[in-house]
Design a protein around this motif. Structure first.
Motif, PDB file in Angstrom:
ATOM      1  N   ILE A  90     -46.171 144.549  45.407  1.00 26.93           N
ATOM      2  CA  ILE A  90     -47.309 144.736  46.299  1.00 26.93           C
ATOM      3  C   ILE A  90     -48.556 144.146  45.656  1.00 26.93           C
ATOM      4  CG2 ILE A  90     -46.292 146.828  47.274  1.00 26.93           C
ATOM      5  CD1 ILE A  90     -48.289 148.485  45.708  1.00 26.93           C
ATOM      6  N   PRO A  91     -49.600 143.877  46.429  1.00 27.75           N
ATOM      7  CA  PRO A  91     -50.827 143.289  45.869  1.00 27.75           C
ATOM      8  C   PRO A  91     -51.411 144.156  44.754  1.00 27.75           C
ATOM      9  CG  PRO A  91     -50.856 143.156  48.261  1.00 27.75           C
ATOM     10  CD  PRO A  91     -49.669 143.984  47.905  1.00 27.75           C
ATOM     11  N   PRO A  92     -51.954 143.537  43.700  1.00 28.83           N
ATOM     12  CA  PRO A  92     -52.422 144.287  42.525  1.00 28.83           C
ATOM     13  C   PRO A  92     -53.591 145.214  42.800  1.00 28.83           C
ATOM     14  CG  PRO A  92     -53.042 141.964  42.363  1.00 28.83           C
ATOM     15  CD  PRO A  92     -52.093 142.080  43.513  1.00 28.83           C
ATOM     16  N   GLU A 106     -34.189 148.318  45.514  1.00 30.02           N
ATOM     17  CA  GLU A 106     -33.636 147.485  44.448  1.00 30.02           C
ATOM     18  C   GLU A 106     -34.564 147.468  43.239  1.00 30.02           C
ATOM     19  OE1 GLU A 106     -31.228 144.267  47.310  1.00 30.02           O
ATOM     20  OE2 GLU A 106     -33.065 143.683  46.265  1.00 30.02           O
ATOM     21  N   SER A 107     -35.846 147.293  43.486  1.00 31.52           N
ATOM     22  CA  SER A 107     -36.816 147.252  42.394  1.00 31.52           C
ATOM     23  C   SER A 107     -36.919 148.608  41.697  1.00 31.52           C
ATOM     24  CB  SER A 107     -38.182 146.831  42.943  1.00 31.52           C
ATOM     25  OG  SER A 107     -39.116 146.640  41.900  1.00 31.52           O
ATOM     26  N   ALA A 164     -42.098 149.415  39.899  1.00 27.42           N
ATOM     27  CA  ALA A 164     -41.395 148.735  40.980  1.00 27.42           C
ATOM     28  C   ALA A 164     -42.359 148.242  42.041  1.00 27.42           C
ATOM     29  CB  ALA A 164     -40.354 149.678  41.592  1.00 27.42           C
ATOM     30  N   LEU A 165     -43.275 149.099  42.470  1.00 25.87           N
ATOM     31  CA  LEU A 165     -44.244 148.695  43.483  1.00 25.87           C
ATOM     32  C   LEU A 165     -45.223 147.661  42.925  1.00 25.87           C
ATOM     33  CD1 LEU A 165     -45.029 152.072  45.284  1.00 25.87           C
ATOM     34  CD2 LEU A 165     -43.538 150.214  46.051  1.00 25.87           C
ATOM     35  N   ILE A 206     -42.515 143.838  53.653  1.00 23.07           N
ATOM     36  CA  ILE A 206     -41.799 144.322  52.479  1.00 23.07           C
ATOM     37  C   ILE A 206     -40.626 145.166  52.956  1.00 23.07           C
ATOM     38  CG2 ILE A 206     -41.906 145.742  50.396  1.00 23.07           C
ATOM     39  CD1 ILE A 206     -44.768 144.974  50.057  1.00 23.07           C
ATOM     40  N   ALA A 207     -39.428 144.701  52.719  1.00 24.55           N
ATOM     41  CA  ALA A 207     -38.243 145.394  53.199  1.00 24.55           C
ATOM     42  C   ALA A 207     -37.948 146.612  52.336  1.00 24.55           C
ATOM     43  CB  ALA A 207     -37.041 144.451  53.187  1.00 24.55           C
TER      44      ALA A 207
END
Length: 262
Positions: free
Chosen positions: A92-94, A179-180, A87-88, A172-173
């Motif tokens: 988020i940046p790799p 949800e992810s 999910a992250l 990032i909410a």
């Protein structure tokens, strides 16, 4: 960093897969308390996800209906961990590394960013492993720090904390994170049911903080040290020490969260 436990959110329910029923807890409410109250009303609460309506922390309590004995059902913690990684990874940046600290910690770039907590019906604790009952329900709570170290309802002082914002993730909410997580959790549960625990073990080992290195854990359930080998078939931790394999059982989870210092 924020220490305001009543920081408001958006008032909007997260968009979850249809198998889940979203609910909001207020800024000053615990998602766990709302989940327990839902169960206490005698409703079939399985699949309910209570989400904290806050902008500083992604905090959600998943009400599950285990269909397997307790010690097997506890493996869902590792299922959720690998789901959180996916999910992250999608939002988020790799270059930001997400790893796991056994049995329930989520690490970002080597620092503690949150973790998981398990709540079971009254009377089910560490000694329940002897009879290994099938729980009527289980609450799996996910907490991830978004803006800074939060004040929450767990006694003790969190240690070595970081947050998504401190690691360079901005705008990032928490709702998007939940949800992810829910989508990826559903995918990994399906894989667990279809293919067994091995795919989860392999994914977890690949993200273990300190994998194949010397570690020393002192947790509520006990302590263990040695070279980290990964998960065993029951979801416990395996290490090598003095030429022998040693194990920490997953039931240590039932002594309380490892990521909060008393």
């Amino acid at each position: 960093m924020t220490d305001n436990p009543t920081m408001p959110g958006t008032g909007q329910l997260p968009a979850l897969p249809p198998i889940f029923t979203p609910m909001l807890s207020g800024p000053s409410e615990s998602p766990l308390d709302v989940a327990l109250a839902t169960i206490a009303r005698g409703e079939d609460a399985t699949g309910t996800v209570v989400v904290a309506d806050r902008v500083d922390i992604a905090d959600a309590a998943f009400i599950l209906g285990p269909d397997r004995p307790l010690m097997d059902a506890l493996k869902v913690v590792h299922v959720m961990m690998v789901a959180i990684t996916d999910a992250l990874g999608a939002i988020i940046p790799p270059q930001i590394a997400v790893t796991f600290g056994w049995p329930d910690r989520i690490m970002i770039n080597g620092a503690l960013a949150g973790g998981l907590r398990v709540t079971l019906p009254e009377g089910l604790g560490p000694d329940s492993a002897k009879s290994d009952p099938v729980p009527d329900w289980m609450i799996l709570r996910v907490s991830l720090d978004v803006l800074g170290e939060p004040t929450d309802d767990i006694p003790g002082k969190p240690i070595e904390r970081t947050s998504l914002m401190h690691e360079g993730c901005v705008d990032i909410a928490p709702t998007l994170i939940v949800e992810s997580i829910a989508r990826h959790f559903l995918n990994w549960v399906s894989k667990w049911e279809a293919d067994g625990f091995d795919p989860i073990r392999n994914a977890w080992d690949g993200r273990a903080d300190g994998y194949q290195e010397k570690i020393a854990f002192k947790l509520p359930g006990g302590s263990i040290k040695g070279r980290l080998l990964g998960l065993d078939e029951q979801g416990g931790l395996m290490v090598s020490r003095d030429g022998k394999k040693r194990q920490a059982p997953l039931r240590w989870l039932l002594h309380g969260p490892s990521w909060v210092a008393e």
